[in-house]
Scaffold this motif. Structure first.
Motif, mmCIF file in Angstrom:
data_model
loop_
_atom_site.group_PDB
_atom_site.id
_atom_site.type_symbol
_atom_site.label_atom_id
_atom_site.label_comp_id
_atom_site.label_asym_id
_atom_site.label_seq_id
_atom_site.Cartn_x
_atom_site.Cartn_y
_atom_site.Cartn_z
ATOM 1 N N UNK A 1 33.542 -79.290 123.767
ATOM 2 C CA UNK A 1 33.149 -79.757 125.099
ATOM 3 C C UNK A 1 33.280 -78.662 126.166
ATOM 4 N N UNK A 2 34.363 -77.886 126.123
ATOM 5 C CA UNK A 2 34.558 -76.817 127.107
ATOM 6 C C UNK A 2 33.457 -75.761 126.970
ATOM 7 N N UNK A 3 33.132 -75.408 125.738
ATOM 8 C CA UNK A 3 32.055 -74.440 125.483
ATOM 9 C C UNK A 3 30.722 -75.030 125.938
ATOM 10 N N UNK A 4 30.557 -76.349 125.786
ATOM 11 C CA UNK A 4 29.338 -77.021 126.241
ATOM 12 C C UNK A 4 29.150 -76.892 127.740
ATOM 13 N N UNK A 5 30.234 -77.044 128.478
ATOM 14 C CA UNK A 5 30.195 -76.921 129.938
ATOM 15 C C UNK A 5 29.851 -75.489 130.344
ATOM 16 N N UNK A 6 30.447 -74.507 129.646
ATOM 17 C CA UNK A 6 30.188 -73.095 129.913
ATOM 18 C C UNK A 6 28.709 -72.755 129.638
ATOM 19 N N UNK A 7 28.186 -73.282 128.527
ATOM 20 C CA UNK A 7 26.791 -73.073 128.134
ATOM 21 C C UNK A 7 25.859 -73.647 129.206
ATOM 22 N N UNK A 8 26.170 -74.858 129.672
ATOM 23 C CA UNK A 8 25.359 -75.487 130.709
ATOM 24 C C UNK A 8 25.381 -74.648 131.991
ATOM 25 N N UNK A 9 26.565 -74.198 132.386
ATOM 26 C CA UNK A 9 26.696 -73.405 133.623
ATOM 27 C C UNK A 9 25.943 -72.082 133.526
ATOM 28 N N UNK A 10 25.918 -71.493 132.324
ATOM 29 C CA UNK A 10 25.197 -70.230 132.116
ATOM 30 C C UNK A 10 23.705 -70.401 132.433
ATOM 31 N N UNK A 11 23.162 -71.591 132.087
ATOM 32 C CA UNK A 11 21.709 -71.773 132.153
ATOM 33 C C UNK A 11 21.214 -72.686 133.272
ATOM 34 N N UNK A 12 22.110 -73.392 133.946
ATOM 35 C CA UNK A 12 21.680 -74.412 134.915
ATOM 36 C C UNK A 12 20.776 -73.835 136.005
ATOM 37 N N UNK A 13 21.034 -72.602 136.440
ATOM 38 C CA UNK A 13 20.245 -72.010 137.526
ATOM 39 C C UNK A 13 19.110 -71.120 137.036
ATOM 40 N N UNK A 14 18.853 -71.110 135.722
ATOM 41 C CA UNK A 14 17.788 -70.271 135.177
ATOM 42 C C UNK A 14 16.438 -70.802 135.650
ATOM 43 N N UNK A 15 15.666 -69.940 136.321
ATOM 44 C CA UNK A 15 14.390 -70.376 136.911
ATOM 45 C C UNK A 15 13.182 -69.606 136.373
ATOM 46 N N UNK A 16 13.417 -68.602 135.515
ATOM 47 C CA UNK A 16 12.289 -67.824 134.993
ATOM 48 C C UNK A 16 11.519 -68.643 133.962
ATOM 49 N N UNK A 17 10.526 -68.010 133.357
ATOM 50 C CA UNK A 17 9.642 -68.755 132.460
ATOM 51 C C UNK A 17 9.641 -68.183 131.043
ATOM 52 N N UNK B 1 12.628 -80.152 130.168
ATOM 53 C CA UNK B 1 12.752 -78.704 129.965
ATOM 54 C C UNK B 1 12.170 -78.306 128.613
ATOM 55 N N UNK B 2 12.392 -79.133 127.580
ATOM 56 C CA UNK B 2 11.776 -78.853 126.276
ATOM 57 C C UNK B 2 10.255 -78.870 126.392
ATOM 58 N N UNK B 3 9.698 -79.832 127.131
ATOM 59 C CA UNK B 3 8.242 -79.879 127.319
ATOM 60 C C UNK B 3 7.740 -78.566 127.911
ATOM 61 N N UNK B 4 8.445 -78.074 128.924
ATOM 62 C CA UNK B 4 8.052 -76.823 129.581
ATOM 63 C C UNK B 4 8.118 -75.659 128.588
ATOM 64 N N UNK B 5 9.215 -75.569 127.835
ATOM 65 C CA UNK B 5 9.389 -74.469 126.885
ATOM 66 C C UNK B 5 8.303 -74.494 125.812
ATOM 67 N N UNK B 6 8.040 -75.679 125.254
ATOM 68 C CA UNK B 6 7.039 -75.792 124.183
ATOM 69 C C UNK B 6 5.640 -75.508 124.728
ATOM 70 N N UNK B 7 5.362 -75.934 125.950
ATOM 71 C CA UNK B 7 4.022 -75.673 126.500
ATOM 72 C C UNK B 7 3.808 -74.176 126.740
ATOM 73 N N UNK B 8 4.872 -73.432 127.026
ATOM 74 C CA UNK B 8 4.757 -71.983 127.225
ATOM 75 C C UNK B 8 4.575 -71.235 125.904
ATOM 76 N N UNK B 9 5.164 -71.753 124.822
ATOM 77 C CA UNK B 9 5.103 -71.071 123.524
ATOM 78 C C UNK B 9 5.112 -72.129 122.415
ATOM 79 N N UNK B 10 3.953 -72.801 122.209
ATOM 80 C CA UNK B 10 3.910 -73.980 121.343
ATOM 81 C C UNK B 10 4.240 -73.719 119.871
ATOM 82 N N UNK B 11 4.104 -72.488 119.412
ATOM 83 C CA UNK B 11 4.305 -72.215 117.989
ATOM 84 C C UNK B 11 5.625 -71.501 117.707
#
Length: 156
Positions: A21-37, A71-81
């Motif tokens: 759970x602690x690692x899960x929180x750290x992982x979320x915090x690492x990526x929560x503000x990621x705005x690139x594509x 977010x998965x929809x966005x990721x898959x639409x950018x690189x479907x394969x």
């Protein structure tokens, strides 16, 4: 210094977050503000949102799962394969309760993953990602015995 968004770094965070759970929180915090594509980074961001849902209160679980689905929809639409993105979505969706209706891509993602893994090293997966996909498909019983045998014969 290497990027915190390097695939190998994200994979390690994901593996740790899946178990802790602690690692899960750290992982979320690492990526929560990621705005690139970058599609792969977005795939990991979606996975971090799904892990956040796992650890959240009942009141917040659905919100995070819905965030992950978007977010998965966005990721898959950018690189479907991209098999690694599909693997992340599959690993999340195959663990969701069916009544949520958010596991719509399990069959299509599994088929893409199985085909990618069987065509390795021309799969689009590096050796580390290939091992993770094969281990998940076989270890969690997502493939038939015959498919598991074929996957075990694929060279890394």
């Amino acid at each position: 210094m290497s990027s915190p968004y390097h695939p190998a770094t994200l994979r390690r965070h994901y593996e740790q977050a899946a178990a802790d759970k602690t690692a899960g929180e750290k992982f979320y915090k690492l990526l929560v503000d990621y705005k690139d594509r970058d599609a792969l980074v977005l795939g990991y961001k979606a996975a971090s949102e799904a892990i956040r849902a796992r650890d959240a209160s009942m009141f917040n679980k659905l919100t995070y799962v819905q965030d992950a689905a978007r977010t998965f929809e966005q990721a898959v639409s950018l690189d479907p394969h991209n098999p690694e993105i599909r693997f992340l979505r599959f690993s999340v969706e195959s663990n969701l309760p069916a009544f949520l209706g958010l596991s719509k891509h399990v069959d299509e993602d599994k088929e893409l993953l199985l085909n990618a893994a069987l065509s390795h090293p021309r799969s689009g997966l590096d050796a580390e990602a290939f091992r993770a996909v094969r281990s998940f498909l076989v270890g969690r019983g997502h493939v038939s015995d015959a498919e598991a045998e074929r996957l075990k014969k694929v060279a890394e």
